[in-house]
Design a protein around this motif. Sequence first.
Motif: not given
Length: 365
Positions: A197-208
Amino acid sequence: MLEQLVGDSKALDRAIAGEDLSYNDGMDLMNYDNLHLLGAVADARRKELVGDTVTFAASYYMNYTNVCAASCQMCAFYRKDGAEDAYTLTPQEIEQRVGIAKQMGATEVHIVGGFHPKLPLEYYEDMMRIIKKHHPQLNIKALTAAEIFYLSKLTKNSTKEILSRLKDAGLDSMPGGGAELFHPEIRKQIVRGKCTGQEWLDVIEEAHTMGIQSNVTMLYGHIEKPEHIVDHLIKIRDLQKKTNGFITLIPLKFSLDNTELEQEHLVNNECSSVYDLRVIALSRLMLANYLNNISVYWVAYGKKLAQVALSNGGSDLVGTAFSEEIYRAAGKATNSSVDELATMVKEIGRVPAQRNTHFGILKNF
């Protein structure tokens, strides 16, 4: 309207006052007895934030492959490489299908697949370039954060490098899939071979951070506990405070048929409609000050329950879901026209509007 409502719990009082709800508030509301009042407060908050308009997009769903290195217990869609019914579309085949979608009126193409162990990064770049070349006005909403993370491991590129290259190739936005539930306790029971879950959030934060906005999903109605729902919503809210990059939350009702959870009798029935409405209402109230759009995925609910959910805090119907295959693999009917969705909205006394990916209004009905 909110001032006219009186709660009988401190958590509901805080929701009525428009305050941020804590983890304990969320837990209280997940166990709150008066579902009608909970739904009324959520719906009043919806009206205060977005009014009576219910939006939806003309969206074409493209699954470029069903081959997946993961084997998640809640998925009926994936196949292993070499399976008789496994497939992978070429970029040219994808563009041809997108051309048909454009003729059907689609304004966005939603592209997701499995974790294909043999496709290079160039495949995804070629896919996006050929779509943009022939259909420059279509929004390419493609690849979940989980797919980006897998591509990073497969190709030995950083997730930031992959996002940058895909953005240059034509990526406009990202879908919210792969989020499932973030809490590690439940995630390890429903996800196999996928990012944390944290890795998903990290990738999305990069995208944003790179200007690529996204949706976010929440898969519920299987073996989770209330605390996993509340934890998921708080993590969405925390990231939204930092990036303001989420476009909408789509709570996804788990569809049972043909999944490993069904076959192993870990889940024998889909969750109740009462639970669906509670999740929609809580989603609205937990995210109210940071994310205006709470989407009701009618494909998973069916049209009648979706109408009720729109009166419990929901404000969007996601889209037409032309050619949706993942829920179809789990036994759901998936296609609907713009006019049919508009009729659904009118039947409950709300105002239908077709939107683009970023919730700009394209057409009123």
